[in-house]
Design a protein around this motif. Structure first.
Motif, short mmCIF file in Angstrom:
data_model
loop_
_atom_site.label_atom_id
_atom_site.label_comp_id
_atom_site.label_asym_id
_atom_site.label_seq_id
_atom_site.Cartn_x
_atom_site.Cartn_y
_atom_site.Cartn_z
N PHE A 156 0.82 -1.22 0.00
CA PHE A 156 0.00 0.00 0.00
C PHE A 156 0.86 1.27 0.00
CE2 PHE A 156 -2.46 -3.37 2.06
CZ PHE A 156 -3.66 -3.30 1.38
N ILE A 157 2.13 1.15 -0.31
CA ILE A 157 3.05 2.27 -0.12
C ILE A 157 2.81 3.42 -1.09
CG2 ILE A 157 4.93 1.62 -1.69
CD1 ILE A 157 5.27 2.81 1.99
N GLU A 158 2.16 3.19 -2.24
CA GLU A 158 1.91 4.30 -3.17
C GLU A 158 0.98 5.33 -2.56
OE1 GLU A 158 3.82 4.67 -5.66
OE2 GLU A 158 4.65 2.67 -5.36
N TYR A 159 0.25 4.96 -1.52
CA TYR A 159 -0.62 5.93 -0.84
C TYR A 159 0.17 6.83 0.10
CZ TYR A 159 -4.35 3.12 -2.79
OH TYR A 159 -5.17 2.44 -3.67
N CYS A 160 1.42 6.46 0.38
CA CYS A 160 2.29 7.30 1.22
C CYS A 160 3.74 7.00 0.85
CB CYS A 160 2.03 7.03 2.71
SG CYS A 160 2.06 5.28 3.17
N PRO A 161 4.15 7.30 -0.39
CA PRO A 161 5.47 6.90 -0.89
C PRO A 161 6.64 7.48 -0.12
CG PRO A 161 4.41 8.46 -2.38
CD PRO A 161 3.38 8.07 -1.38
N GLU A 162 6.39 8.53 0.64
CA GLU A 162 7.48 9.12 1.42
C GLU A 162 8.02 8.17 2.48
OE1 GLU A 162 3.59 10.65 3.29
OE2 GLU A 162 4.36 10.10 1.32
N TYR A 163 7.27 7.11 2.80
CA TYR A 163 7.71 6.14 3.80
C TYR A 163 8.39 4.91 3.18
CZ TYR A 163 4.85 8.77 7.09
OH TYR A 163 4.32 9.77 7.87
N SER A 164 8.52 4.88 1.87
CA SER A 164 9.12 3.71 1.22
C SER A 164 10.62 3.63 1.50
CB SER A 164 8.89 3.77 -0.29
OG SER A 164 9.53 2.68 -0.92
N LEU A 165 11.13 2.40 1.53
CA LEU A 165 12.56 2.16 1.70
C LEU A 165 13.26 1.89 0.37
CD1 LEU A 165 12.74 -0.05 4.93
CD2 LEU A 165 13.06 2.41 4.70
N ARG A 166 12.63 2.29 -0.74
CA ARG A 166 13.22 2.05 -2.06
C ARG A 166 14.62 2.65 -2.19
NH1 ARG A 166 7.83 4.25 -5.08
NH2 ARG A 166 6.46 2.52 -4.48
N ARG A 167 14.85 3.79 -1.56
CA ARG A 167 16.16 4.44 -1.67
C ARG A 167 17.14 3.90 -0.64
NH1 ARG A 167 13.52 5.17 -5.18
NH2 ARG A 167 12.64 7.05 -6.11
N ASP A 168 16.73 2.93 0.14
CA ASP A 168 17.57 2.42 1.23
C ASP A 168 17.90 0.95 1.08
OD1 ASP A 168 17.50 4.82 3.27
OD2 ASP A 168 15.44 4.54 2.60
N LEU A 169 17.77 0.42 -0.15
CA LEU A 169 18.06 -0.99 -0.37
C LEU A 169 19.50 -1.31 -0.02
CD1 LEU A 169 16.13 -1.63 -3.69
CD2 LEU A 169 15.66 -2.68 -1.47
N GLN A 170 19.68 -2.43 0.68
CA GLN A 170 21.00 -2.84 1.16
C GLN A 170 20.94 -4.30 1.55
OE1 GLN A 170 21.53 -1.34 5.48
NE2 GLN A 170 20.03 0.08 4.57
N PRO A 171 22.07 -4.94 1.76
CA PRO A 171 22.04 -6.34 2.19
C PRO A 171 21.20 -6.52 3.45
CG PRO A 171 24.26 -5.71 1.56
CD PRO A 171 23.45 -4.45 1.55
N GLY A 172 20.40 -7.59 3.46
CA GLY A 172 19.55 -7.87 4.61
C GLY A 172 18.16 -7.29 4.50
N LEU A 173 17.89 -6.47 3.46
CA LEU A 173 16.59 -5.83 3.30
C LEU A 173 15.94 -6.29 1.99
CD1 LEU A 173 14.43 -3.71 4.10
CD2 LEU A 173 15.79 -2.01 2.86
N ILE A 174 14.67 -6.68 2.09
CA ILE A 174 13.88 -7.06 0.92
C ILE A 174 12.57 -6.28 0.97
CG2 ILE A 174 12.68 -8.95 -0.25
CD1 ILE A 174 14.65 -10.89 1.03
N LEU A 175 12.17 -5.74 -0.18
CA LEU A 175 10.88 -5.05 -0.28
C LEU A 175 9.94 -5.86 -1.17
CD1 LEU A 175 12.00 -1.33 -0.83
CD2 LEU A 175 11.63 -2.55 1.32
N LEU A 176 8.69 -5.92 -0.78
CA LEU A 176 7.66 -6.59 -1.56
C LEU A 176 6.61 -5.56 -1.94
CD1 LEU A 176 8.49 -8.40 1.13
CD2 LEU A 176 7.00 -10.06 0.08
N GLY A 177 6.03 -5.71 -3.13
CA GLY A 177 5.02 -4.74 -3.55
C GLY A 177 3.96 -5.36 -4.43
#
Length: 322
Positions: A156-177
């Motif tokens: 549901f992140i497109e309703y509040c994209p400012e909270y997305s971790l897209r710019r913080d991708l790093q080892p140990g982190l996975i994003l699902l959408g």
């Protein structure tokens, strides 16, 4: 929610989707895709990866298209063999898929072991609560220190994209959408996973061939052209959500803060009979006992102002509130 009769006859507040259904551009893309359904989809998913990458502004090698958000969850729960941790109340698919893949599940209490994964829904389903980047990155530090992973479900992140971790991708982190919510297309399965390229390749090897399908692929390719329109629709949702919250509060209900396209509502008394009465009128609501919440809670999708008002009028009659 799937119903046995004609879905168009129902007013469905149980499914958190674009209330008008698919936008015109989406239906047009689907119509055009019919010319290509005689061919197998590209097994390398190049077109879908490129479209999603451009929409999210992430390099293509960090993207894996999936057959909806459910497929993304399923893949992540297959990645390792440790425990799947969650923060309830939250979406039940995490523990359901974990169980199918033979993984233990538990409530997160701040520590884990190598091979474990904490899955956090942000904004959370069913509460609508959002966790800040700082909070999630602090949790990521904790999980990595223990040898685990953090998977953040941003359905549901497109309703509040400012909270997305897209710019913080790093080892140990996975994003699902998932794009089902913002596009109103649950019948076309289009989701994604974002992670470091090594993890993307491991997950790609677990993916069924020819996913996503032709229609989903061509929608993904068209996404970047409609980013501004999608953002405007999400802002409209915010306006509708605020008005809907006020209407529900006037009924005496407690409405939890939400950044999604739904509201968690506590009426403070058992609403089972009220839900059944509405169902008899072809109005569906999402009760929350499956989330472990009392029968006083409903999760209500934010729909059009007219549809929201129709539900409020029905509730006024049922609950004798005037």
């Amino acid at each position: 929610m799937w119903v046995t009769e004609n879905p168009s006859e129902w007013l469905d507040f149980s499914a958190n989707l674009r209330p008008e259904g698919p936008a015109q551009w989406v239906t047009e893309v689907i119509r055009q895709s019919l010319d290509n359904i005689r061919y197998y989809p590209d097994p390398e998913m190049k077109q879908a990866r490129k479209g999603i990458a451009r929409f999210l502004k992430i390099p293509e090698e960090y993207i894996l298209p999936t057959a909806g958000g459910a497929a993304a969850i399923d893949l992540v729960t297959q990645l390792d063999g440790g425990c799947i941790f969650t923060l309830p109340p939250t979406f039940g698919e995490y523990t359901a898929r974990a169980a199918i893949h033979g993984r233990k599940t538990a409530v997160w209490e701040g520590s884990c072991e190598p091979g474990d994964t904490l899955i956090v829904c942000n904004p959370n389903n069913p509460t609508g609560e959002v966790r800040t980047k700082e909070t999630l990155l602090a949790i990521l530090t904790e999980t990595k220190a223990c040898g685990g992973r953090l998977a953040v479900d941003e359905a549901f992140i497109e309703y509040c994209p400012e909270y997305s971790l897209r710019r913080d991708l790093q080892p140990g982190l996975i994003l699902l959408g998932s794009f089902s919510k913002i596009l109103g297309t649950p019948g076309v399965r289009l989701g994604y996973i974002c992670a470091e390229p090594e993890i993307i390749e491991r997950l790609r090897q677990k993916t069924l061939s020819w996913t996503p399908d032709t229609a989903a692929t061509e929608i993904a390719a068209a996404l970047p052209e409609h980013k501004e329109q999608i953002a405007a629709e999400c802002e409209l949702n915010r306006e509708r959500r605020n008005l809907f919250r006020t209407q529900l509060q006037k009924l005496g209900a407690e409405v939890h803060p939400s950044e999604g396209n739904f509201l968690l509502v506590d009426f403070h008394w058992d609403m089972t009979a009220a839900a059944e009465t509405l169902k008899a009128r072809k109005i569906l609501v999402r009760t929350c006992t499956s989330f472990g919440l009392p029968a006083s809670f409903w999760r209500l999708a934010v729909k059009t102002e007219e549809e929201n008002t129709r539900l409020i009028a029905a509730l006024e009659e049922i609950l004798h509130v005037r």
